[in-house]
Design an enzyme around this catalytic site. Structure first.
Site, PDB file in Angstrom:
ATOM      1  N   GLU A   1      34.184  79.029  52.521  1.00 10.94           N
ATOM      2  CA  GLU A   1      35.305  79.959  52.372  1.00 10.94           C
ATOM      3  C   GLU A   1      36.477  79.556  53.271  1.00 10.94           C
ATOM      4  O   GLU A   1      37.637  79.681  52.884  1.00 10.94           O
ATOM      5  CB  GLU A   1      34.880  81.395  52.657  1.00 10.94           C
ATOM      6  CG  GLU A   1      35.972  82.369  52.307  1.00 10.94           C
ATOM      7  CD  GLU A   1      35.499  83.796  52.108  1.00 10.94           C
ATOM      8  OE1 GLU A   1      36.373  84.642  51.840  1.00 10.94           O
ATOM      9  OE2 GLU A   1      34.293  84.064  52.223  1.00 10.94           O
ATOM     10  N   THR A   2      36.188  79.058  54.450  1.00 11.17           N
ATOM     11  CA  THR A   2      37.245  78.574  55.342  1.00 11.17           C
ATOM     12  C   THR A   2      38.035  77.457  54.680  1.00 11.17           C
ATOM     13  O   THR A   2      39.273  77.464  54.645  1.00 11.17           O
ATOM     14  CB  THR A   2      36.639  78.070  56.667  1.00 11.17           C
ATOM     15  OG1 THR A   2      36.013  79.166  57.335  1.00 11.17           O
ATOM     16  CG2 THR A   2      37.682  77.438  57.567  1.00 11.17           C
TER      17      THR A   2
END
Length: 155
Positions: A64-65
């Protein structure tokens, strides 16, 4: 042709992640190209589950980062992006002491949504996790309600 609308600077991205979950887990942005961006994480006491393997939730944080950063750096000026959905398939354990590298590539770059495919691989190049991240792309009139300043992530 590059998809980026903002300049990617690995040194600035890593420095800008100080004192966040990103730095706490040791995530490092390592490489980018015209349509991809990479980061890595070390499987150690910060990132392991009790069995001595990479925690599945940490794999998702890495994905997700990376996907969020990629989306933020590929949208028009004044727009913002926020996550809608993330899914992960854990296919192989990341072993303690190893490095896991993630690569994010666009699956769909639409006007109102992006979908990013993120693959995590071990040092032997074997797939450990396959993720999909869907991002909502907010136009300027809606973006003002989002407190995230994507420009602080990239120059």
């Amino acid at each position: 042709m590059a998809i980026w609308t903002k300049e990617l600077d690995l040194r600035a991205l890593n420095a800008g992640s100080a004192n966040t979950a990103i730095s706490h887990l040791g995530i490092e942005f390592t490489e980018y190209g015209d349509d991809y961006v990479c980061a890595r994480i070390h499987v150690d006491e910060r990132t392991c589950q009790p069995y001595g393997i990479l925690h599945g939730g940490v794999s998702v944080v890495l994905a997700e980062t990376l996907g969020s950063l990629a989306a933020a750096c590929s949208i028009p000026e004044g727009y913002r992006c926020v996550g809608l959905n993330v899914s992960a398939n854990h296919v192989r354990a990341g072993r303690k002491g190893s490095w896991i590298t993630a690569t994010a590539r666009p699956t769909h770059l639409g006007r109102t949504t992006h979908v990013w495919g993120i693959e995590l691989r071990d040092e032997d190049g074997k797939l450990t996790c396959s993720c999909s991240l869907t991002m909502a792309i907010l136009p300027p009139e809606q973006a003002s309600r989002v407190r995230l300043d994507a420009e602080s992530l990239a120059k």
